[in-house]
Motif scaffolding. Sequence first.
Motif, PDB file in Angstrom:
ATOM      1  N   LYS A   1       1.062  -0.716  -0.197  1.00 25.30           N
ATOM      2  CA  LYS A   1       0.044   0.219   0.021  1.00 25.30           C
ATOM      3  C   LYS A   1       0.850   1.029   0.226  1.00 25.30           C
ATOM      4  N   SER A   2       2.002   1.217   0.935  1.00 26.44           N
ATOM      5  CA  SER A   2       2.768   2.154   0.640  1.00 26.44           C
ATOM      6  C   SER A   2       3.506   2.494  -0.448  1.00 26.44           C
TER       7      SER A   2
ATOM      8  N   ALA B   1       1.511   4.582  -2.891  1.00 21.50           N
ATOM      9  CA  ALA B   1       1.149   5.450  -2.441  1.00 21.50           C
ATOM     10  C   ALA B   1       2.200   6.622  -3.034  1.00 21.50           C
ATOM     11  N   ASP B   2       3.551   6.293  -2.844  1.00 15.60           N
ATOM     12  CA  ASP B   2       4.555   6.858  -3.459  1.00 15.60           C
ATOM     13  C   ASP B   2       4.562   6.439  -5.053  1.00 15.60           C
ATOM     14  N   ILE B   3       3.681   6.204  -5.822  1.00 17.79           N
ATOM     15  CA  ILE B   3       3.966   5.641  -7.222  1.00 17.79           C
ATOM     16  C   ILE B   3       3.219   6.522  -7.262  1.00 17.79           C
ATOM     17  N   LYS B   4       1.791   7.377  -6.595  1.00 14.84           N
ATOM     18  CA  LYS B   4       0.727   8.375  -7.170  1.00 14.84           C
ATOM     19  C   LYS B   4       1.446   9.448  -6.859  1.00 14.84           C
ATOM     20  N   PHE B   5       1.752   9.736  -5.602  1.00 15.74           N
ATOM     21  CA  PHE B   5       2.811  11.012  -5.225  1.00 15.74           C
ATOM     22  C   PHE B   5       3.907  11.492  -5.424  1.00 15.74           C
ATOM     23  N   THR B   6       4.494  10.608  -5.623  1.00 18.07           N
ATOM     24  CA  THR B   6       6.014  11.033  -6.219  1.00 18.07           C
ATOM     25  C   THR B   6       6.396  11.017  -7.275  1.00 18.07           C
ATOM     26  N   GLY B   7       5.934  10.447  -8.520  1.00 13.90           N
ATOM     27  CA  GLY B   7       6.174  10.877  -9.991  1.00 13.90           C
ATOM     28  C   GLY B   7       6.011   9.900 -10.461  1.00 13.90           C
TER      29      GLY B   7
ATOM     30  N   LYS C   1      17.643  -3.089  -6.240  1.00 19.15           N
ATOM     31  CA  LYS C   1      17.773  -2.100  -7.499  1.00 19.15           C
ATOM     32  C   LYS C   1      17.481  -1.447  -7.157  1.00 19.15           C
ATOM     33  N   HIS C   2      15.768  -1.593  -6.504  1.00 18.97           N
ATOM     34  CA  HIS C   2      14.981  -0.126  -6.447  1.00 18.97           C
ATOM     35  C   HIS C   2      14.325  -1.183  -5.598  1.00 18.97           C
ATOM     36  N   ARG C   3      13.168  -0.078  -4.842  1.00 16.27           N
ATOM     37  CA  ARG C   3      13.004  -0.379  -3.431  1.00 16.27           C
ATOM     38  C   ARG C   3      11.302  -1.505  -3.901  1.00 16.27           C
TER      39      ARG C   3
END
Length: 300
Positions: free
Chosen positions: A30-31, A34-40, A148-150
């Motif tokens: 879920k977090s 949210a990152d995808i939606k609000f941080t580019g 290499k990514h979250r």
Amino acid sequence: MTTFTIKWKVKENEAGLLREFLRLHKNISKSALADIKFTGGELLVNGVPSTVRKSVNTGDEVEVRFPPEEISSHMAPIPMLLDILYEDEHLLFVNKPAGIPTIPSRYQQNGSLAQGVLSYYEQEGIQSTFHAVNRLDKDTSGLVMIAKHRFAHSLLSQQQKKKAIKRTYLAGVEGRFESLSGTVDASIGRNPDSLVERMVTDQGQKAITHFKVLKELAGNSLVSLQLETGRTHQIRVHMAHIGHPLLGDDLYGGPVDLIFRQALHSWQVSFYHPLEGKMMNVEAPLPQDLQQLFGDVAEQ
């Protein structure tokens, strides 16, 4: 700069809301959504930007464009020659030499493996920060598994919690064993008289180490070890506890006349690659100082 994009085809049993497809079937938290939606970041279905409320059908193509990651301000990239054992767009395996910390500390703020990896990312145009799946002590050599990514880090962390990632270490220890294999089951906690030292104590956390003797030379032994738990200094404490401290490990009573660091090497890792969908094995060859003591080794 390169950010990470993943595409999937929706299978018959995966049709429904995009939110459920991503969370239930692809393990995106879920977090993270949210990152995808609000941080580019961006979600696309068949090439069209979509929200998590979009319905997806069998055969649809779902594309997730993850947002660029910010590099931690306390980890400035520093050029470093990396011994890369395996790399794809999601994972990086580096053979860390002894004497280099995995991440900066208050005692050594520069010269860490993390800073070398960030410099490599900078050269390759990869917009990511450092995500270590495992960390090694400064004087322990061998495999460090890096996401290499979250999203890759999250998936591998889930495997770690389920004990699905199998790591094997090599250690040069003092003395010969009565039994060529065995298990040490002894809880580990802090030594109240030291800031760094651990000890076997009934008040500690449960710790289990499995060992197997591979070679015996000049009154010392080369052993392979697998951990069921991941306590600080676990191998060093357990081997000392059973009377076989690591060579070079003066903190836990090991002799220092043959090698000038604890004789511990992160040797092999086997795991399921969650984004490639296959089992993998990666191995870091024995470093020169341990080869000089025991020669080459292949597990028997």
